[in-house]
Design a protein around this motif. Sequence first.
Motif, PDB file in Angstrom:
ATOM      1  N   ALA A   9       0.832  -1.209   0.000  1.00 43.18           N
ATOM      2  CA  ALA A   9       0.000   0.000   0.000  1.00 43.18           C
ATOM      3  C   ALA A   9       0.862   1.252   0.000  1.00 43.18           C
ATOM      4  O   ALA A   9       0.599   2.211  -0.748  1.00 43.18           O
ATOM      5  CB  ALA A   9      -0.927  -0.009   1.217  1.00 43.18           C
ATOM      6  N   LYS A  10       1.917   1.251   0.811  1.00 45.05           N
ATOM      7  CA  LYS A  10       2.795   2.425   0.882  1.00 45.05           C
ATOM      8  C   LYS A  10       3.536   2.632  -0.427  1.00 45.05           C
ATOM      9  O   LYS A  10       3.705   3.768  -0.905  1.00 45.05           O
ATOM     10  CB  LYS A  10       3.790   2.237   2.033  1.00 45.05           C
ATOM     11  N   ARG A  11       3.975   1.547  -1.045  1.00 39.89           N
ATOM     12  CA  ARG A  11       4.709   1.655  -2.313  1.00 39.89           C
ATOM     13  C   ARG A  11       3.820   2.280  -3.389  1.00 39.89           C
ATOM     14  O   ARG A  11       4.253   3.165  -4.127  1.00 39.89           O
ATOM     15  CB  ARG A  11       5.194   0.270  -2.735  1.00 39.89           C
ATOM     16  N   GLU A  12       2.571   1.812  -3.476  1.00 39.57           N
ATOM     17  CA  GLU A  12       1.673   2.374  -4.483  1.00 39.57           C
ATOM     18  C   GLU A  12       1.333   3.822  -4.162  1.00 39.57           C
ATOM     19  O   GLU A  12       1.226   4.661  -5.069  1.00 39.57           O
ATOM     20  CB  GLU A  12       0.397   1.546  -4.568  1.00 39.57           C
ATOM     21  N   ALA A  13       1.159   4.142  -2.868  1.00 37.48           N
ATOM     22  CA  ALA A  13       0.867   5.520  -2.480  1.00 37.48           C
ATOM     23  C   ALA A  13       1.999   6.454  -2.890  1.00 37.48           C
ATOM     24  O   ALA A  13       1.779   7.547  -3.430  1.00 37.48           O
ATOM     25  CB  ALA A  13       0.638   5.604  -0.968  1.00 37.48           C
ATOM     26  N   GLU A  14       3.238   6.023  -2.667  1.00 35.86           N
ATOM     27  CA  GLU A  14       4.384   6.858  -3.032  1.00 35.86           C
ATOM     28  C   GLU A  14       4.509   7.011  -4.542  1.00 35.86           C
ATOM     29  O   GLU A  14       4.854   8.085  -5.046  1.00 35.86           O
ATOM     30  CB  GLU A  14       5.662   6.254  -2.451  1.00 35.86           C
ATOM     31  N   ALA A  15       4.223   5.943  -5.276  1.00 36.12           N
ATOM     32  CA  ALA A  15       4.367   5.981  -6.729  1.00 36.12           C
ATOM     33  C   ALA A  15       3.375   6.934  -7.376  1.00 36.12           C
ATOM     34  O   ALA A  15       3.651   7.515  -8.433  1.00 36.12           O
ATOM     35  CB  ALA A  15       4.194   4.572  -7.307  1.00 36.12           C
ATOM     36  N   THR A  16       2.227   7.106  -6.746  1.00 36.00           N
ATOM     37  CA  THR A  16       1.174   7.943  -7.332  1.00 36.00           C
ATOM     38  C   THR A  16       0.994   9.270  -6.607  1.00 36.00           C
ATOM     39  O   THR A  16       0.153  10.072  -6.998  1.00 36.00           O
ATOM     40  CB  THR A  16      -0.163   7.181  -7.300  1.00 36.00           C
TER      41      THR A  16
END
Length: 771
Positions: A9-16
């Motif tokens: 979840a954190k990885r996707e949040a940072e990517a977007t």
Amino acid sequence: MIAGLARDAKREAEATNERRVLALAGDRDRGIDAAYTAIEAVEPASTAVVSTREGFRFEEHRPRSADELLGRTHEVVVLDCHEQFVPNALGRCVGAVDGGGLLVLLTPALDEWPGVRDRFDDSLAVPPYGVDDVTGRFRERFVDTVRAHPGIAIASLAVGGSEGGVVERDGLARETTRETESRTEPTAPPNATFPAAAYEACLTGDQTRAVRAFESLSPPGNAVVVEADRGRGKSSAAGLAAGALAAEGADVLVTAPAFRNAAEVFARAEELIDGGDAGSEGDVAEDESRRIDAPSGGCVRYLPPAEAAELPGDPDVAIVDEAAALPVRLLEGFIDESLSVAFCTTVHGYEGAGRGFAIRFRERLLDGPLAVRDVRLDEPIRYARNDPIEAWASRALLLDARPAVDEAVAGSALGEATYRALGPDELLENEALLGEAFGLLVAAHYRTEPNDLARLLDAPNLSARALVAEGRVVAVALLAREGGLDAETRRRMYEGERVRGNMVPDVLTSQLRDEAAAEPRGLRTVRIATHHAVRDEGFGSRLLDEIRAEFGADDGEEANADGVDYVSVGYGATPRLLRFWRRAGYRTVHLSTSRNDASGEHSAIMLRPASDAGRSLLDRHAAAFRDRERDGLSDAHRDVDPDVVAGALRACPAPMPIDLTETEWRSVVGASFGPGMYDSAPGAFRDLAMATLIEGDGEGDSGTAPLLDDRERRLLVRKVLQGRPWESVAAELGYVSTAACMRALGDAYEPLVERYGTEFALRERHRFTGE
């Protein structure tokens, strides 16, 4: 499992540059352990925990104090929903999560949660209801949004389950092609007058445009209106402008409902004045005035709204943050051609909505002496424009609730509208109806907040009624049952114990010392709103009439088992509102001695009887109010607006007895028609003024000409009832001299002698007039 879920979840949040939610549902202790696992997995730079528990190694806040998060952001915010789930706290927590960050929710098992009662539910269980009477509709709806919206991962942590829990959904958007939004490096526009540092501190093009618009505030006579949804940086832009103006030597007065609302303004202003080095040359005072002094001699200073509206110290510029949260009467105080002013307002948010500001105030601003410039900020500062968590919070808390569109309501006929109950079960099932009804309340009342949505759906003492035209809500009222309390509760209230949810009985009992006041059953209008497309067409008055007819009894009867003895309202008194409620049949029983800190208004309590018991309650408190005001207007109410005094007295149903001695009549007649003086019998003049204002001389409601004009009524209030000095009364009311003011008072009493004079008084008048 939890660690991997959090990392994904954190990885996707940072990517977007978006935010994500991780809901850990089930046992509380396991949830706390899982939250620690998630935090350790993502290694955030900053974490805050909002919980009723203590002892976390992170920054801690209690649910009722979650507003402490305002103006600050974190990579991870944990909201413990177990012991006290406060909807307002959820809104604040969402707003405190940065782009690329996580909101971690600790909840009971989602299927069981609607049936769980907690300390927030205790606050909804107002006497005579108990917590078992509180329902779980708000949580049922909330759980549905958690399970339905993108960007929300759910892990079940039920006792006895697998060691890491069971993943109900991973919440990933799976849009791998989405690119992080790029931002243009901000630069100072050509011919900018503010320093380049003000523009270099901007984070979006919208902010740059706002700061440029603020440049127009340097000379007097200008106004800037900045509107934005929450998180768009309007307060930061206002702070940069305040710092730039102070650096030029301007005295910048800042106000907001509370200083915490303006904290971002001061942080950015200090940053600019100090050149990015806090504590160098700028000086932030430690006293309550909240002041930053610039080396140029300019300053940025904060005052509460009611005080700031008086423009003390003759500021050069005023900045009103969260303007939608302030009453129009206060906002009007800033429309002054001798200064420039900025109004910053949130369009949708848990601290207030800008619709009332736009509808009620914009027209008055445009009609005033200031040149007005509008700026709208749409681009989020801390996260991407299409952040799914913003959309989820807006739906879950109805932050973006709106009334029906104007075209669907305009032209609705009053007589064709249908009166109906808005039952909580129906509102839960009909999202469109809930949105329109709650949207009307949000538009009309800045204090309407997410907690009110929970109260509407779950509180046993609350109900809603509406007028509906062509399937659209055109007027709505939120109603609270009060009173009907047993003798023991009434005794405790009389002796000083506060009883939740019983505002009118509490005031009448504890403040006005009537132990029997909480026995009759009342129905208080907590909120009432009419769609602005049909405002002033009678819909609000008809809704109140329908409510009284539904819940009241016929004359001479007692209320039935489901009915009430009276309907009531409490609100910040203005002449317009006093007139509205009086014409709706409500009568004044109390005017508070202190002003509301934010509104600057005295609160009025008004009743309309609906049974014999209600009539008895009104009669004794109306007479007590009349007698208090006769003496109190020269004491506790000496500074109340004279139009508010006149409006409150006009709505008092207890006539003022006139029993003057011959000596007193000689003084009154002599001052009116001859050479007499007011000072010879002030009590007689006071009784006549009270009688005149109560019986209604000034509005011509019956179609007859009023006895007194507006200035004469104000003269009676200011001089006779409030005992102001002649000089100040003459100056305030625009008389050319104190002598002219004295003569005007005598002239004003001539028709009063005609109305109330005894045979002796009229014979005395004949000595001077020959008539």
